[in-house]
Design a protein around this motif. Sequence first.
Motif: not given
Length: 128
Positions: A76-86
Amino acid sequence: MTSKRPLQFNIALVIASIETLVSAAVTIFFIWGLVSGQAKVLSALALIIALLAGTTGFLASATLAMNKLKRWGRSAIIFWQLIQISLGYGTMEGKGAIYWLAILIFAVSGATFILLLTKPVNALFTEE
């Protein structure tokens, strides 16, 4: 599971905790705007608060789960990092582009993403 946590994991955990606290602070800021009557469109602000509260809940539960070495928390934290990058990419587009903020988002999220995918951190989450 390994009992000693690598430095990469500890740094990523601190960053995830800070992200959770920032999300909570932004949620409280918008709640204050609602309570103090600063809302021009009440329904829109209420929806933003609901989304921010959901995000804060998601981040808090994922960070706690990752701290307990639950695999879903790390994912979930990895997923959140990808959302933030976008979101960072969107920050540097258009007339009101804020390049320094986009760079900061890319740096923090990219570093956290990479830290969570290192071999020592992967070893924490392998099933035995």
